[in-house]
Design a protein around this motif. Structure first.
Motif, short mmCIF file in Angstrom:
data_model
loop_
_atom_site.label_atom_id
_atom_site.label_comp_id
_atom_site.label_asym_id
_atom_site.label_seq_id
_atom_site.Cartn_x
_atom_site.Cartn_y
_atom_site.Cartn_z
N VAL A 97 1.18 -1.24 -0.29
CA VAL A 97 0.00 0.21 0.44
C VAL A 97 0.75 1.27 0.17
CG1 VAL A 97 -1.50 1.46 1.41
CG2 VAL A 97 -1.56 -1.68 1.31
N GLY A 98 1.23 1.68 -1.06
CA GLY A 98 1.74 3.45 -1.47
C GLY A 98 3.19 2.96 -1.46
N LEU A 99 4.02 3.29 -0.41
CA LEU A 99 5.06 3.39 0.20
C LEU A 99 5.40 2.44 0.69
CD1 LEU A 99 7.15 6.83 -1.01
CD2 LEU A 99 6.62 4.63 -2.80
N GLY A 100 4.43 1.59 1.26
CA GLY A 100 4.79 0.51 2.47
C GLY A 100 5.80 -0.25 2.58
N THR A 101 4.99 -1.66 3.47
CA THR A 101 5.43 -2.19 3.54
C THR A 101 5.03 -3.57 2.52
OG1 THR A 101 5.90 -2.10 6.01
CG2 THR A 101 6.20 -4.59 5.32
N TYR A 103 3.93 -7.27 1.22
CA TYR A 103 2.99 -8.59 1.64
C TYR A 103 2.94 -9.45 0.46
CZ TYR A 103 2.45 -5.95 5.64
OH TYR A 103 2.60 -5.37 7.12
N ASN A 142 -0.15 -5.54 10.83
CA ASN A 142 -1.35 -5.32 9.25
C ASN A 142 -0.86 -6.16 8.67
OD1 ASN A 142 -1.35 -2.89 10.59
ND2 ASN A 142 -0.17 -1.82 9.87
N ARG A 145 -4.33 -7.44 7.90
CA ARG A 145 -4.96 -6.34 6.85
C ARG A 145 -4.71 -6.14 5.21
NH1 ARG A 145 -3.87 -0.62 9.48
NH2 ARG A 145 -2.06 -0.80 7.93
N ASP A 146 -2.98 -5.77 5.21
CA ASP A 146 -2.64 -5.43 3.87
C ASP A 146 -2.21 -6.27 2.87
OD1 ASP A 146 -2.82 -2.80 4.91
OD2 ASP A 146 -1.16 -2.04 5.51
#
Lengths: 219, 329
Positions: A97-101, A103, A142, A145-146
């Motif tokens: 998600v975005g520049l997120g982790t 998965y 998360n 969720r992610d």
């Protein structure tokens, strides 16, 4: 004694003036009020949009998650890719998600090779001997969720609400998946499973990834 | 005055008061991003909550420098953690005709009004690091995934401290959502272990000196703690100083959040147990690049853009430094 009002003077005349001044003042104040009553930002829809993370998570769990399993990457395919080139495996199969982790969302079938305190180790069929771990201890973070890439932070009122969804989804994993998984999983059991994992570099030894199981059944 | 005049006068006064406090016509919906006219000014304001913390200096400098690299005139405004100063900065930058704001707020709720004023003046605001609690005011918000970071930190905390012990939590600014996202992430893990008792939870406002003072005071009533969880690295350094002065630095584990250079070095030296690396350079550059896209006509930005964070411990500290991961832009 004070002076008396002249009985011959028209009684209504002062009130005509007063009423005129009042009307003029009222008009002026209507156009240029001394203060204004403003609604709090967004308060008009607050009651209608109070977010219920537990209700949302329960609906997501039963209505959306099961059908998403078919889109998960096959565990054997991922295992082989991870062994060959972790960065390329992440590029092909991970999402963020975005520049997120980033998965992985993974599904597969395999035999249980070990049962430990907080994990069950599984060797996926076609995985060329590699192993994955299924988390069976407390679930945090998360990843659930992610991990499926089905939820977008911008569809939620705030980050705090989005984080509350994580807490609820983790609770559902602990309530609906882990007890049965712990009961069924003995060494040698053939398991069908699906789950999510952070796309970190694979461990140098032992299981390549640790998945949080979203589904597991003995076959 | 005749007696009947009194009720009439009161009635008139009531009517006047009613007129004076008439509800305002609801403000017209603010124009959507796509309806904004193209930006004409090529001046970018970088409004930062405080420059009294090296981490925010890095955020400000990188936002300003990236904006300059992209061809804009960029100026940094320091709000000194004071919402009133921040409001003055917005007054000034609106009056001065800036074209965009790269914004690190002082107050998640209180700063919304400033962002709305800028938006109404046709100036897009790009939030960095700190969230404002509105989804329709800023053009976009580039934010660290604080919750995830503190989940990882909480798990490491349990491994290091064990499943029993007494600890203190030093909170950041209570009006900042980062404070609570971090605290909730940490407690989502640690609260699962009933043997871990939080003996005190107090705000030190993300400030090193306040953290020192607050922990000194807490230690007088709780001399037997095992760990201190701090909502940022400045407070972690203040907490470490307090423990050092009390002769407890080698007995009490300190955990921070930010990835500030001095704390990363302290993790390497074994003084601080762990921190979480946020990437201020990434956030600042992304915000500046989004402003550049806006100037070039882009209007479709995700409202919130999470940025991954990474746990920094003695095991992996060699990979980190200079407010990021070595070798990573």
């Amino acid at each position: 004694m004070g002076a008396r009002a002249n009985p011959d003077e028209p009684r209504g005349l002062p009130w005509v003036w007063l009423a005129g001044i009042a009307v003029a003042l009222t008009g002026a104040l209507w156009v240029f009020p001394l203060w204004r009553v403003l609604p709090l930002a967004g308060s008009g829809s607050v009651a209608a949009t109070v977010f219920n993370p537990a209700g949302f998570a329960a609906r997501f769990w039963t209505e959306t998650l099961p059908s998403a399993r078919t889109k998960a990457v096959d565990a054997a395919v991922l295992a082989v890719a991870l062994r060959r080139d972790p960065a390329e495996a992440a590029r092909l199969y991970a999402h963020a998600v975005g520049l997120g982790t980033p998965y992985y969302h993974v599904r597969g079938t395999g035999r249980v090779t070990a049962v430990e305190r907080n994990v069950i180790v599984v060797a996926p069929e076609g995985g060329d001997g590699v192993t994955l771990a299924l988390e069976t201890g407390p679930i945090f973070g998360n990843t659930v969720r992610d991990g499926t890439a089905l939820l977008n932070v911008n569809d939620f009122p705030s980050l705090a609400d989005f984080n509350a969804v994580s807490t609820e989804l983790n609770r559902l994993v602990e309530e609906r998946v882990l007890p049965e998984l712990r009961r069924q999983a003995t060494v040698g059991t053939r398991l069908e499973f699906a789950g999510c994992a952070e796309a970190a570099d694979p461990a140098a030894s032992g299981p390549l990834l640790t998945l949080i199981p979203l589904f597991a059944e003995a076959r | 005055m005749p007696r009947s005049t009194v009720p009439r006068a009161l009635a008139l006064l009531g009517a006047l008061l009613l007129a004076a406090c008439k509800p305002s016509t609801p403000a017209a919906p603010q124009s959507t991003a796509s309806a904004n006219p193209p930006a004409t000014s090529h001046r970018v304001a970088v409004v930062i909550s405080t420059l009294n913390n090296p981490w925010f200096v890095v955020l400000a400098d990188n936002a300003r420098d990236r904006a300059k690299e992209l061809g804009y005139e960029a100026v940094v405004f320091d709000s000194q953690n004071d919402p009133a100063k921040e409001a003055q900065h917005f007054d000034n930058l609106i009056a001065s005709g800036y074209g965009a704001v790269l914004f690190n707020c002082t107050d998640a709720k209180g700063s919304i009004a400033n962002v709305r004023r800028a938006k109404a003046a046709g100036i897009p605001v790009f939030c960095m690091d700190r969230e404002i609690e509105a989804s329709d005011a800023a053009m976009s918000q580039v934010l660290s995934d604080n919750y995830s970071g503190c989940v990882a930190l909480g798990q490491y905390f349990v491994k290091q401290v064990g499943e029993t012990g007494r600890y203190v939590e030093l909170l950041g600014l209570v009006a900042d959502t980062n404070t609570w996202n971090r605290s909730k992430g940490f407690h989502s893990v640690v609260d699962r272990f009933p043997g871990l008792k939080m003996v005190a939870q107090q705000s030190a406002e993300f400030d090193r000196t306040k953290a020192l003072e607050v922990l000194e005071s807490i230690l007088q009533a709780n001399p037997d703690i095992n760990a201190v969880f701090c909502g940022n690295d400045a407070m972690a350094m203040g907490a470490y100083q307090a423990l050092l002065a009390a002769g407890k630095a080698d007995k009490v584990k300190v955990f921070g959040f930010d990835g500030a250079d001095d704390v990363v070095k302290s993790v390497a030296e074994g003084k601080i147990a762990a921190t979480v690396m946020q990437f201020p350079k990434t956030m600042a550059r992304t915000a500046a690049e989004n402003a550049d896209k806006y100037f070039k006509g882009e209007r479709n930005f995700p409202q919130r853009l999470p940025v991954a964070v990474e746990l920094v411990t003695a095991d992996n500290v060699a990979k980190y430094g200079d407010y990021g991961r070595k070798g990573k832009p």
